[in-house]
Design an enzyme around this catalytic site. Structure first.
Site, PDB file in Angstrom:
ATOM      1  N   LYS A 208       0.938  -0.821  -0.173  1.00  0.00           N
ATOM      2  CA  LYS A 208       0.305  -0.234  -0.295  1.00  0.00           C
ATOM      3  C   LYS A 208       0.931   0.880  -0.107  1.00  0.00           C
ATOM      4  O   LYS A 208       0.905   2.019  -0.987  1.00  0.00           O
ATOM      5  CB  LYS A 208      -1.088   0.045   1.521  1.00  0.00           C
ATOM      6  CG  LYS A 208      -2.428  -0.619   1.147  1.00  0.00           C
ATOM      7  CD  LYS A 208      -3.200  -1.340   2.359  1.00  0.00           C
ATOM      8  CE  LYS A 208      -3.799  -2.571   1.651  1.00  0.00           C
ATOM      9  NZ  LYS A 208      -5.065  -2.165   3.456  1.00  0.00           N
TER      10      LYS A 208
ATOM     11  N   GLN B 179      -5.016  -2.287   9.749  1.00  0.00           N
ATOM     12  CA  GLN B 179      -4.768  -2.956   9.141  1.00  0.00           C
ATOM     13  C   GLN B 179      -5.544  -3.990  10.054  1.00  0.00           C
ATOM     14  O   GLN B 179      -5.168  -3.682  10.898  1.00  0.00           O
ATOM     15  CB  GLN B 179      -3.602  -3.780   8.957  1.00  0.00           C
ATOM     16  CG  GLN B 179      -2.752  -4.680   7.657  1.00  0.00           C
ATOM     17  CD  GLN B 179      -3.897  -4.132   6.435  1.00  0.00           C
ATOM     18  OE1 GLN B 179      -4.006  -3.582   6.092  1.00  0.00           O
ATOM     19  NE2 GLN B 179      -4.256  -5.749   6.121  1.00  0.00           N
TER      20      GLN B 179
ATOM     21  N   ASP C  77     -10.799   2.789   4.275  1.00  0.00           N
ATOM     22  CA  ASP C  77     -11.418   1.430   4.019  1.00  0.00           C
ATOM     23  C   ASP C  77     -12.962   1.390   3.951  1.00  0.00           C
ATOM     24  O   ASP C  77     -13.396   0.427   3.662  1.00  0.00           O
ATOM     25  CB  ASP C  77     -10.816   0.965   5.462  1.00  0.00           C
ATOM     26  CG  ASP C  77     -10.029   0.120   4.859  1.00  0.00           C
ATOM     27  OD1 ASP C  77      -9.282  -0.378   4.331  1.00  0.00           O
ATOM     28  OD2 ASP C  77      -8.949  -0.322   6.739  1.00  0.00           O
TER      29      ASP C  77
HETATM   30  N1  GUN Z   1      -7.040  -7.184   6.031  1.00  0.00           N
HETATM   31  C1  GUN Z   1      -7.722  -7.392   5.397  1.00  0.00           C
HETATM   32  N2  GUN Z   1      -7.943  -7.187   4.578  1.00  0.00           N
HETATM   33  C2  GUN Z   1      -7.887  -5.356   4.386  1.00  0.00           C
HETATM   34  C3  GUN Z   1      -8.529  -4.558   4.294  1.00  0.00           C
HETATM   35  O1  GUN Z   1      -9.090  -4.281   3.003  1.00  0.00           O
HETATM   36  N3  GUN Z   1      -8.544  -3.413   5.063  1.00  0.00           N
HETATM   37  C4  GUN Z   1      -7.956  -3.467   6.283  1.00  0.00           C
HETATM   38  N4  GUN Z   1      -7.484  -2.522   6.615  1.00  0.00           N
HETATM   39  N5  GUN Z   1      -7.491  -4.583   6.595  1.00  0.00           N
HETATM   40  C5  GUN Z   1      -7.546  -6.131   5.916  1.00  0.00           C
END
Ligand code: GUN
Length: 292
Positions: A53, A97, A120
């Site tokens: 990311k 995350q 998100d």
């Molecule tokens: N863990 C797995 N997929 C995601 C996501 O799209 N966002 C976040 N913050 N954690 C994740």
């Protein structure tokens, strides 16, 4: 029959290039879109995602930040970090995350994020906006990416029967809510299957578009799909493989080889949905920077 392979890498790249153009325009006006990712603990998969990311942000001309906290961090300390990022005008988007360690209440954490920075789309305000069809919320990046991929691949969702396997808050539930809305890449008839669904194969076989996000390696076999269907595989699973240097390989939730013999279109793993998720996260961050 040989299926159309839906190239998420190429589609994601196109989305990221469009985002980069808009980022350059904003930067000229003195606004550099910024995304900060909070990572708690040492989960290897999460570390990989967070690194990807950050790199994608930098490549799009955005300002990326990572806050790393130890597994032992208290919930109060994590909430303080979120407060600080909420107040920081250079941070337009942020995410924590997931998964979080067991001693931290995920719902409390998601509630603390300013919904205007919640790229998100997991804050209940944004979940509500998604359900009600309010375009001003943030759509969760993975289902948003799947929708974009369907649109750009010319796969018609209007009137189609879409079967989603998996009911997570991150993929299955928002995916269903996106696809039942009015508008492009939507207007679908949606069925959601999960671990208690009876005779799941009879349901998946009725899908014009099958979206699988359950986290079980190669669960969907050729006899579970309708010939000519489109299959979107959201799963990313590590399976042991002694012939590989790392000792494992990545597979989806769909048995790719046999299923691709039957269907009209399919996403590979890796190189399918994964790159779309990151592209849409950048798109959301741009949206945050344009509206904050
Ligand atoms: N863990 C797995 N997929 C995601 C996501 O799209 N966002 C976040 N913050 N954690 C994740």
């Amino acid at each position: 029959m040989s299926a159309q392979i839906i190239d998420g890498k190429a589609i994601g790249k196109a989305v990221r290039a469009e985002v980069a153009t808009e980022v350059a325009r904003l930067t000229e006006r003195g606004i550099v879109p910024g995304l900060t990712v909070v990572l708690v603990g040492e989960d290897p998969a999460s570390q990989v995602y967070v690194r990807m990311k950050g790199r994608a942000c930098d490549e799009a001309g955005m300002k990326s930040g990572t806050v790393r906290l130890p597994t032992t961090v208290t919930e109060a300390e994590l909430l303080d970090t979120i407060d600080r990022l909420n107040a920081d005008p250079t941070v337009h988007g942020m995410l924590v995350q997931l998964p979080l360690p067991d001693h931290i209440d995920e719902a409390n954490v998601l509630l603390r994020i300013d919904p205007r920075k919640d790229v998100d789309g997991f804050h209940p305000i944004n979940v509500g906006k998604l359900v009600t069809g309010d375009p001003n919320g943030f759509k969760p990046a993975t289902p948003y990416g799947v929708q974009e991929m369907l649109i750009r691949s010319g796969i018609e969702t209007s009137g189609a029967h879409v079967v989603i396997v998996g009911r997570s808050n991150i993929v299955g539930k928002p995916m269903a809510n996106l696809l039942i809305q009015k508008g492009p890449g939507a207007n679908a008839t949606v069925t959601v299957c999960h671990s208690r669904t009876k005779d799941i194969g009879s349901v998946t076989r009725s899908a014009d578009i099958l979206i699988v996000a359950m986290g079980k390696p190669e669960f969907i076999t050729a006899d579970m799909v309708k010939p000519g269907a489109a299959v979107i595989d959201v799963g990313i699973n590590r399976v042991d493989d002694a012939t590989k240097e790392k000792g494992y390989r990545l597979v989806g939730d769909v048995a790719y080889g046999p299923v691709s013999e039957v269907v009209a279109a399919i996403t590979p793993v890796p190189g399918g949905v994964g790159p779309m998720t990151i592209a849409m996260l950048l798109k959301n961050t741009l949206q945050a920077a344009m509206t904050l």
